[in-house]
Design an enzyme around this catalytic site. Structure first.
Site, PDB file in Angstrom:
ATOM      1  N   TYR A  93     -12.191   5.276   2.895  1.00 36.11           N
ATOM      2  CA  TYR A  93     -13.268   4.528   3.565  1.00 36.11           C
ATOM      3  C   TYR A  93     -13.263   4.718   5.075  1.00 36.11           C
ATOM      4  O   TYR A  93     -14.126   4.210   5.776  1.00 36.11           O
ATOM      5  CB  TYR A  93     -13.240   3.037   3.199  1.00 36.11           C
ATOM      6  CG  TYR A  93     -11.948   2.326   3.504  1.00 36.11           C
ATOM      7  CD1 TYR A  93     -10.988   2.164   2.520  1.00 36.11           C
ATOM      8  CD2 TYR A  93     -11.699   1.795   4.769  1.00 36.11           C
ATOM      9  CE1 TYR A  93      -9.801   1.507   2.778  1.00 36.11           C
ATOM     10  CE2 TYR A  93     -10.518   1.130   5.032  1.00 36.11           C
ATOM     11  CZ  TYR A  93      -9.571   0.986   4.038  1.00 36.11           C
ATOM     12  OH  TYR A  93      -8.401   0.338   4.314  1.00 36.11           O
ATOM     13  N   ASP A 131      -6.015  -3.235  -7.752  1.00 41.24           N
ATOM     14  CA  ASP A 131      -6.810  -2.016  -7.522  1.00 41.24           C
ATOM     15  C   ASP A 131      -7.722  -1.741  -8.722  1.00 41.24           C
ATOM     16  O   ASP A 131      -8.815  -1.190  -8.568  1.00 41.24           O
ATOM     17  CB  ASP A 131      -5.895  -0.801  -7.324  1.00 41.24           C
ATOM     18  CG  ASP A 131      -5.184  -0.837  -5.984  1.00 41.24           C
ATOM     19  OD1 ASP A 131      -5.789  -1.339  -5.011  1.00 41.24           O
ATOM     20  OD2 ASP A 131      -4.032  -0.375  -5.902  1.00 41.24           O
ATOM     21  N   THR A 152       0.837  -1.195   0.000  1.00 36.77           N
ATOM     22  CA  THR A 152       0.000   0.000   0.000  1.00 36.77           C
ATOM     23  C   THR A 152       0.877   1.252   0.000  1.00 36.77           C
ATOM     24  O   THR A 152       2.092   1.175  -0.165  1.00 36.77           O
ATOM     25  CB  THR A 152      -1.024  -0.050   1.174  1.00 36.77           C
ATOM     26  OG1 THR A 152      -1.927   1.032   1.023  1.00 36.77           O
ATOM     27  CG2 THR A 152      -0.375   0.016   2.546  1.00 36.77           C
ATOM     28  N   LYS A 169       3.698   1.404  -3.770  1.00 33.77           N
ATOM     29  CA  LYS A 169       3.167   0.627  -4.897  1.00 33.77           C
ATOM     30  C   LYS A 169       4.058   0.697  -6.143  1.00 33.77           C
ATOM     31  O   LYS A 169       4.050  -0.200  -6.969  1.00 33.77           O
ATOM     32  CB  LYS A 169       1.747   1.089  -5.236  1.00 33.77           C
ATOM     33  CG  LYS A 169       0.744   0.676  -4.168  1.00 33.77           C
ATOM     34  CD  LYS A 169      -0.676   1.064  -4.519  1.00 33.77           C
ATOM     35  CE  LYS A 169      -1.594   0.673  -3.370  1.00 33.77           C
ATOM     36  NZ  LYS A 169      -3.000   0.911  -3.680  1.00 33.77           N
ATOM     37  N   GLY A 196      -7.283  14.784  -7.777  1.00 29.73           N
ATOM     38  CA  GLY A 196      -6.049  14.180  -7.271  1.00 29.73           C
ATOM     39  C   GLY A 196      -5.272  13.492  -8.370  1.00 29.73           C
ATOM     40  O   GLY A 196      -5.827  13.165  -9.440  1.00 29.73           O
TER      41      GLY A 196
HETATM   42  P1  ATR Z   1       1.180  10.696  -3.394  1.00 33.12           P
HETATM   43  O1  ATR Z   1       0.872  12.040  -3.983  1.00 33.12           O
HETATM   44  O2  ATR Z   1       2.462  10.648  -2.638  1.00 33.12           O
HETATM   45  O3  ATR Z   1       0.997   9.563  -4.341  1.00 33.12           O
HETATM   46  P2  ATR Z   1      -1.372  10.126  -2.348  1.00 33.12           P
HETATM   47  O4  ATR Z   1      -1.877   9.998  -0.946  1.00 33.12           O
HETATM   48  O5  ATR Z   1      -1.557   8.991  -3.260  1.00 33.12           O
HETATM   49  O6  ATR Z   1       0.135  10.512  -2.226  1.00 33.12           O
HETATM   50  O7  ATR Z   1      -2.001  11.426  -3.030  1.00 33.12           O
HETATM   51  C1  ATR Z   1      -2.384  12.513  -2.314  1.00 33.12           C
HETATM   52  C2  ATR Z   1      -3.255  13.367  -3.225  1.00 33.12           C
HETATM   53  O8  ATR Z   1      -3.996  14.289  -2.400  1.00 33.12           O
HETATM   54  C3  ATR Z   1      -2.454  14.201  -4.188  1.00 33.12           C
HETATM   55  O9  ATR Z   1      -3.177  14.341  -5.383  1.00 33.12           O
HETATM   56  C4  ATR Z   1      -2.350  15.537  -3.435  1.00 33.12           C
HETATM   57  O10 ATR Z   1      -2.142  16.659  -4.263  1.00 33.12           O
HETATM   58  P3  ATR Z   1      -0.660  17.155  -4.590  1.00 33.12           P
HETATM   59  O11 ATR Z   1      -0.182  16.304  -5.721  1.00 33.12           O
HETATM   60  O12 ATR Z   1      -0.811  18.576  -4.940  1.00 33.12           O
HETATM   61  O13 ATR Z   1       0.162  16.939  -3.336  1.00 33.12           O
HETATM   62  C5  ATR Z   1      -3.712  15.614  -2.817  1.00 33.12           C
HETATM   63  N1  ATR Z   1      -3.740  16.526  -1.669  1.00 33.12           N
HETATM   64  C6  ATR Z   1      -3.230  16.308  -0.440  1.00 33.12           C
HETATM   65  N2  ATR Z   1      -3.444  17.373   0.375  1.00 33.12           N
HETATM   66  C7  ATR Z   1      -4.120  18.287  -0.381  1.00 33.12           C
HETATM   67  C8  ATR Z   1      -4.654  19.606  -0.125  1.00 33.12           C
HETATM   68  N3  ATR Z   1      -4.519  20.191   1.075  1.00 33.12           N
HETATM   69  N4  ATR Z   1      -5.299  20.249  -1.137  1.00 33.12           N
HETATM   70  C9  ATR Z   1      -5.433  19.665  -2.352  1.00 33.12           C
HETATM   71  N5  ATR Z   1      -4.964  18.428  -2.658  1.00 33.12           N
HETATM   72  C10 ATR Z   1      -4.314  17.745  -1.688  1.00 33.12           C
END
Ligand code: ATR
Length: 264
Positions: A210, A101, A61, A65, A125
């Site tokens: 979830y 997934d 996870t 990944k 995202g």
């Molecule tokens: P990772 O980006 O390391 O793969 P993730 O948990 O899979 O981690 O993704 C987190 C997502 O939530 C990302 O799309 C992140 O946006 P950024 O790429 O700009 O970091 C988004 N995210 C997290 N906090 C956020 C916030 N405060 N506002 C908007 N988007 C947020």
């Protein structure tokens, strides 16, 4: 005794052990499933334990990944195309990485009777799970996939992998039949600062999260009269596919299983 782990960091929140142990017991499989928090430097040696028979299989996870891929011998076509592995198994002494997934997301939508064919999809995202969601939606022949991410560059990078997606600015709402929250906003009860007041009320709001069961994103969708679903179906279906890969048995998915994930 056969043993399985889910690896990640953090890992405390993972419900995979609960679900897999429940199914293994139900199917009289003498094995156990546990969670293991790893640092990035420990991934290789942990995975190598599968080769020497100390570990039977792994789930992977966030945030590993993609990071596990260099330590595997082969990837399934889905894992290859999404650069994302969440299930590892030893076959003919080779470490194979799978991505369940994609099936998890596909089967979650199916069980909701949502047919993505010809539909407009809006994804919030661009993190780890998004390539799997796009792959699944392309396979289901969605007509339009729009991605909006706070950091635009990460969405643009996804376009290198999936040329058909459209990238839009974070903060605006675009026309959709299905909207998916794939950000981490909501894990700690945060709001997503988007104005949905101009959309009709016959949409599907889907959250990958979830826990909590209902994020503010889903509450907003519901308040505006839309169908909503959290990430537990996707979670259960990805686990079921991993279970089948390891044990050759399709585990039963009923209300008892869904409830198992709620009272935590
Ligand atoms: P990772 O980006 O390391 O793969 P993730 O948990 O899979 O981690 O993704 C987190 C997502 O939530 C990302 O799309 C992140 O946006 P950024 O790429 O700009 O970091 C988004 N995210 C997290 N906090 C956020 C916030 N405060 N506002 C908007 N988007 C947020």
């Amino acid at each position: 005794m056969k043993n399985y782990f889910v690896i990640g960091n953090p890992i405390d929140h993972s419900l995979s052990p609960k679900l897999h142990n429940f199914w293994m017991k139900k199917n009289n499989i003498g094995a156990f499933y546990d969670k293991k928090k790893l640092e990035e430097n420990d991934i290789e040696s942990f995975i190598q334990q599968i080769k020497v028979g100390d570990i039977t299989g792994l789930n992977v996870t966030v945030p590993f990944k993609k990071k596990v891929i260099p330590f595997l011998d082969k990837l399934s076509p889905e894992a290859e195309q999404t650069h994302s592995v969440n299930t590892i198994i030893l076959q003919n002494n080779r470490l194979i990485g799978y991505n369940t997934d994609i099936g998890g997301f596909t089967n979650a939508l199916k069980s909701l009777n949502f047919d993505s064919k010809g539909k407009k999809i809006f994804i919030l995202g661009a993190g780890g799970v998004v390539p799997s969601i796009i792959f699944a939606l392309n396979k289901m022949e969605a007509s339009e996939i729009t991605i909006s991410n706070r950091t635009r560059k990460k969405a643009e990078d996804l376009k290198l992998q999936f040329s058909n997606i459209k990238i839009e600015e974070w903060g605006n709402v675009y026309d959709f039949d299905l909207i998916i929250n794939a950000t981490s906003l909501g894990l700690n009860n945060e709001d997503i600062d988007l104005d949905f007041s101009k959309i009709d009320n016959n949409k599907l709001f889907f959250d990958v999260i979830y826990n909590p069961i209902e994020t503010n994103f889903l509450k907003t969708g519901k308040k505006l009269g839309n169908q909503t679903e959290n990430g537990r179906l996707m979670f259960v279906y990805q686990a079921a596919e991993a279970f089948e890969l390891w044990h050759g048995i399709k585990p039963e998915i009923d209300n008892k299983v869904i409830k198992l994930l709620e009272n935590d």
